[in-house]
Motif scaffolding. Sequence first.
Motif: not given
Length: 280
Positions: A18-25
């Motif tokens: 949180d947040p996670v929407e821009h994660s590169i994973s």
Amino acid sequence: MLTVAIDGRTNVAGVIGDPVEHSISPLLHNTAFSTLGLDWVYVAFPVPAGRGEAAVAAMADLGIRGLSVTMPHKVAAARACERLTPVAEQLGAANTVTNLSGSLVGDSTDGPGFIDSLAEHGWSPEGKRCLVLGAGGAARAVVLALAQAEAKSVVVVARQREQALAAAALAGASGTAGSVGDAGEADLVVNATPVGMTTSEVPFELDPGLLGPGQLVADLIYAPALTPLLAVARERGAATTNGLGMLVHQAARQFRAWTGQEPPLEAMSAAVVAHFSQLR
Ligand code: NAP
């Protein structure tokens, strides 16, 4: 990007944060799955603070095969696991959970991933004097990994002395809390603070005159690729590396744990490099 159709047999992995929407994973892992043609998919789960333990525990019932764990859930994830690797146990935090037939195993791949990224530069911490700026989660993982890779000394610099001492203790007898002025004696200087991500500041106002040839300066930040610290280090003739290698290698270790397969490192690196060059 996905080359395999998702159906009832598809293996599911993901990231909680949180947040996670821009994660590169998701990009890293889905690239790896599709490169090897594996029937796996990786998704991002936005999980608010305070719900990390419940989210990890739900893996067993949902049959989620693996989770990456990011801020603010790394400590909660470790609590939710039935078993921890020695590294996760020492850190009291997990960035990786593997579901082994319903039994949840927590690991921390950040530190070993950092060491792997140095190895790509032909650099080993063995016998080296290291200085780590910051004492948060990433710094702690790096301090422990440097000590396990037999660094001669690990000096931790932080705003809060208690935190510096706690992080340094992870390196046992080779760990001490120090000051930014110690950078002149270091073979390796690591920035494990977010300073330089959005501003032109150098962490702890490190004097560039302390840096020079023969040193390696590593920044865990990967965007921007050239942080203010790396820019001054380069000007002074030091070797430099940013956090992209660590990002790829910590994911590669997760991929290996979940699938039992060798990760396609080149494809994973190429995907993130392309992603960040598009953003420029
Ligand atoms: P964290 O747990 O929040 O720790 C941040 C550390 O930086 C703390 O010691 C904090 O000190 C210090 N800090 C923050 N602002 C500072 C300032 N202005 N001056 C001096 N120290 C300051 O965060 P983290 O998870 O360790 O992440 C740290 C950095 O590593 C981030 O940039 C993150 O993106 C990066 N990272 C990269 C990777 C990768 O794969 N490349 C993986 C993990 C993390 P206080 O406690 O005093 O605030």
